[in-house]
Design a protein around this motif. Structure first.
Motif: not given
Length: 246
Positions: A36, A72, A149
């Protein structure tokens, strides 16, 4: 590999040298945190490489759970969905190491439909598979659009070979002694089938095809020298990692 990841992994590596790693869950959480920390202007493409039966698929699945729990968008894909037809894979023989290394996977398709669309300048429209190994037939799933992302966790063999090396933003190699992978493959087959009938074929496949193919790979691509992170997974409940300086 970004400066943020260098800093995180340096701290982790120093700390781990001085204390026990802890439970596997803690290890996976720390590794997910390191992933991350890597920043990119496009979806992050993470290779989870390693020999057959090293535990790379399990590790990638575990990392996906943790990353998703932290919000995520994770794309999970595997080299097993980028095979070529069986006749081509085994054209040099069922137990050929050269066939395993050179003939088994459609690397051009992998770059075209997945790695390049997610990379710099890509449109983020990707497909996660092109082939069904079970039926030996092509696949053409609908394209999806990745979040900017997103994290691609891609597991498989031979991922750090020269043709693919620059397509990854982070390279993880799952390391297990080759002899131990043979034992794991036998145990896994017995657990799935409840029988030891396939033991001889597994033994031959590993001795003649898979391990020699890994030896070819190590000689040609030096994956443990070029990986960003090496995960030592010989003890499944207590894996450790190290950062490779570049």
């Amino acid at each position: 590999m970004g400066a943020a990841l260098d800093a995180v992994l340096y701290v982790e590596t120093v700390a781990e040298a001085a204390r026990d790693q802890g439970a596997r869950g803690e290890f996976v959480s720390r590794l997910a945190g390191a992933i991350s920390s890597v920043t990119a202007t496009h979806p992050l493409r993470v290779a989870v490489d390693g020999p057959p039966a090293s535990g790379k698929t399990t590790l990638a699945d575990e990392l996906a759970v943790v990353l998703r729990a932290h919000g995520r968008d994770v794309i999970r894909a595997t080299i097993d969905d980028f095979l070529v037809p069986r006749a081509q894979r085994y054209r040099r023989g069922r137990y050929s190491a050269e066939g395993c290394y050179f003939d088994a996977h459609d690397r051009a398709a992998l770059c075209r439909v997945l790695l390049d669309p997610l990379g710099p300048g890509g449109d983020r429209r990707f497909r996660h598979a092109v082939f069904d190994g079970a039926t030996d037939t092509p696949l053409s799933p609908p394209a999806s659009t990745a979040a900017a992302d997103a994290v691609l966790l891609f597991d498989g063999v031979f991922l750090l070979r020269p043709e693919l090396f620059d397509r990854w933003d982070l390279r993880i190699f799952v390391s297990v002694p080759f002899e131990q992978t043979v034992d794991r493959a036998r145990d896994r087959s017995t657990a799935v089938t409840g029988s030891t009938a396939d033991t001889a074929d597994i033994e031959r496949s590993w001795r003649e095809r898979y391990i020699p193919a890994q030896e070819l790979y190590f000689a040609a691509a030096r994956p443990t020298d070029r990986a960003d992170i090496i995960v030592h997974n010989d003890q499944l409940d207590r894996p450790t990692w190290e950062v490779r300086p570049h």
